[in-house]
Design an enzyme around this catalytic site. Structure first.
Site, short mmCIF file in Angstrom:
data_model
loop_
_atom_site.label_atom_id
_atom_site.label_comp_id
_atom_site.label_asym_id
_atom_site.label_seq_id
_atom_site.Cartn_x
_atom_site.Cartn_y
_atom_site.Cartn_z
N GLU A 165 0.89 -1.03 0.34
CA GLU A 165 -0.24 -0.08 0.03
C GLU A 165 1.45 1.27 -0.15
O GLU A 165 0.67 1.78 0.96
CB GLU A 165 -1.32 -0.24 1.06
CG GLU A 165 -1.74 -0.42 0.99
CD GLU A 165 -3.50 -0.92 1.72
OE1 GLU A 165 -3.18 -0.35 3.01
OE2 GLU A 165 -3.95 -2.21 1.60
N GLU A 371 -5.40 -8.99 0.34
CA GLU A 371 -5.84 -8.11 0.92
C GLU A 371 -7.54 -8.02 1.17
O GLU A 371 -7.55 -7.77 -0.60
CB GLU A 371 -5.25 -7.16 1.56
CG GLU A 371 -4.60 -7.22 2.83
CD GLU A 371 -3.99 -6.30 3.49
OE1 GLU A 371 -4.60 -5.33 4.10
OE2 GLU A 371 -2.56 -5.89 3.89
C1 BG6 Z 1 -4.72 -2.34 4.97
C2 BG6 Z 1 -3.36 -3.05 5.27
O1 BG6 Z 1 -4.76 -1.19 4.41
O2 BG6 Z 1 -5.66 -2.76 5.47
C3 BG6 Z 1 -3.33 -3.89 6.42
O3 BG6 Z 1 -2.37 -3.53 4.24
C4 BG6 Z 1 -4.62 -3.57 7.62
O4 BG6 Z 1 -1.99 -3.58 7.14
C5 BG6 Z 1 -5.65 -3.45 6.75
O5 BG6 Z 1 -4.28 -4.22 9.30
C6 BG6 Z 1 -6.80 -3.23 7.26
O6 BG6 Z 1 -7.35 -2.33 7.74
P1 BG6 Z 1 -7.29 -1.77 9.45
O7 BG6 Z 1 -6.64 -0.71 10.17
O8 BG6 Z 1 -8.65 -2.52 9.69
O9 BG6 Z 1 -6.35 -2.29 10.21
#
Ligand code: BG6
Length: 474
Positions: A165, A371
């Site tokens: 990201e 992700e």
């Molecule tokens: C992504 C990141 O932006 O989202 C992760 O790569 C992150 O590191 C994931 O944990 C979910 O976001 P959050 O803020 O709910 O943990």
């Protein structure tokens, strides 16, 4: 397009899940690991620090065995720079190398393909003190780290991701705990995009190095890509959506894939006296790099409308999916067609397909989902169960859309949702859980750290066993 018949997932589709070192490992200063920016930042009020996390460092065998039980074909994890190089440069910490060798070997023992992210939000604190990505030397720091990774793990790791990201680091770095802006900085936008430039060059050089050192390996970027919709069919809203698409998404992929700066972004930077300075050789380095695939994180789409001239106020940016406003360019709009999660993120499975289609049309490269997932409050029942039908539903709908996208002609390599196991959220601590595996601890009480299989664990196992054909929840 409503398909008459859907195509199956490819036979070698990489079903798995993701994590990142600073959110899952714990042991944050153990066995010679140096502090990263995540270890020295002030964590959001009411949330856990990152010292223990899910304690994957001490539980990795048990955790990988559970992943194998789910039938994982892949596990995407990141390597903590400071476990390998406690100071970011200089002496190698052999115990760090040993740990990741053990993790990789444990994966391979079960036929799980390790997918390694080289940098996931965890700049060594020692390098932050030397100016972080703002220092032109950061390019060499990263390439040196990459070389050490390729030398030590390249015999077994076939899939590499460069920077997780990078677009979020650039757009909302301070809310993630990254992005150092020097105190006396007079042009913050220029500073931010200079740092971004260093990351782009570092990534490009790492990709070239990977291909030189490991001819059989594949490497790609891992931005967070959300297709941006216009709020209405008003032409000005369409222009706003194109602006945000360029700033949020295409800048990163145009550079990674074609080695060029996106024209809309470049004009915007020019008008704000914020174009980055190129060092000799940068342009060539960026042109020489060719990713083998596009890794990308997808949580939802974004919607914007025409923007006024006022800027977003500090404090309005809550997390990596918010803060969508730039004077004269775009401003965020709440999409009335979408529901949100308990934590306020819009849910848009069809937007997933639209995002994949758009990326494939622009870049013609295979794509790997690195992700995707639902952060929610989960409850462990007295008999050791976690009933999470909301997560199953979210994942089911998104996987169904990948199938649509494959049937549209997109080339998909795998699906690695967030997260394999409960870990610490970037902004909401332990209470916002994403995993298939529940970890018994809460925000401040470390509990037993015992692992429990959620309902989604059994469901995902069935999905993988059927290679995505059986998505039913029963
Ligand atoms: C992504 C990141 O932006 O989202 C992760 O790569 C992150 O590191 C994931 O944990 C979910 O976001 P959050 O803020 O709910 O943990």
């Amino acid at each position: 397009m409503k398909h008459k018949k859907l195509k199956p997932f490819p036979k070698d589709f990489l079903w798995g899940a993701s994590s990142s070192a600073y959110q899952v490992e714990g042991a944050n200063l153990e066995d010679g690991k140096g502090p990263s920016c995540q270890d020295v930042k002030v964590v959001p009020e009411g949330t856990s620090d990152l010292t223990v996390c899910a304690d994957f460092y001490h539980h990795y065998k048990e955790d990988i065995a559970l992943m194998a039980e789910m039938g994982f074909k892949a596990y995407r994890f990141s390597i903590a720079w400071t476990r390998i190089l406690p100071q970011g440069t200089g002496e190698i910490n052999q115990k760090g190398i040993d740990f990741y060798n053990a993790v990789i070997d444990e994966c391979l023992k079960y036929g799980i393909e390790p997918i390694v992210t080289m940098f996931h939000f965890d700049m060594p604190a020692a390098l932050d003190e030397r100016g972080s990505w703002g220092n032109p030397e950061s390019v060499d720091w990263f390439v040196n780290f990459a070389k050490i990774l390729f030398e030590n793990f390249g015999d077994r790791v076939k899939y590499w991701l460069t920077i997780n990201e990078q677009n979020m680091l650039t757009l909302v770095g301070p809310v993630i705990g990254t992005l150092m802006i020097p105190e006396n900085c007079t042009n913050v936008l220029k500073e931010i995009y200079q740092q971004n430039h260093h990351m782009l060059v570092a990534q490009a050089k790492a990709m070239v190095l990977c291909h030189e050192m490991l001819p059989n390996a594949k490497i790609g970027p891992a931005p967070n890509i959300s297709l941006v919709y216009p709020a209405t069919c008003k032409p000005e809203d369409v222009i706003a959506a194109q602006n945000f698409n360029a700033i949020r998404n295409w800048l990163y992929l145009d550079m990674a894939v074609y080695g060029i700066y996106n024209a809309i972004v470049w004009s915007w930077l020019e008008e704000n006296d914020a174009t980055p300075t190129f060092a000799p050789g940068d342009e060539e380095a960026m042109k020489n790099a060719h990713p083998d695939f596009i890794g990308f994180n997808y949580y939802n789409t974004a919607t914007v409308e025409e923007a006024g001239e006022d800027q977003i106020e500090a404090g309005q940016v809550k997390d990596q999916q918010s803060g969508q406003k730039e004077a004269g360019m775009y401003q965020g709009y709440r999409n009335p067609n979408l529901v949100t999660t308990e934590f306020g993120w819009e849910i848009d499975p069809v937007g997933f397909r639209a995002t994949i289609r758009e990326m494939y049309s622009r870049y013609h490269l295979p794509m790997l989902v690195t992700e995707n997932g639902l952060g929610a409050y989960d409850t462990l029942t007295e008999d050791g169960k976690v009933h999470d039908p909301y997560r199953i539903e979210y994942l089911r709908q998104h996987i169904a859309q990948i199938k649509e996208a494959i049937s549209d002609g997109a080339e998909m390599l795998g699906y690695n949702p967030w997260s394999a196991i409960d870990l610490i959220s970037t902004h909401e601590g332990m209470k916002k859980r994403y995993g298939f595996i529940y970890v018994d601890r809460d925000e401040f009480d470390l509990g037993t750290l015992n692992r429990y299989r959620k309902d989604s664990f059994y469901w995902y196992k069935k999905v993988i066993a059927s290679n995505g054909e059986d998505l039913k929840d029963e």
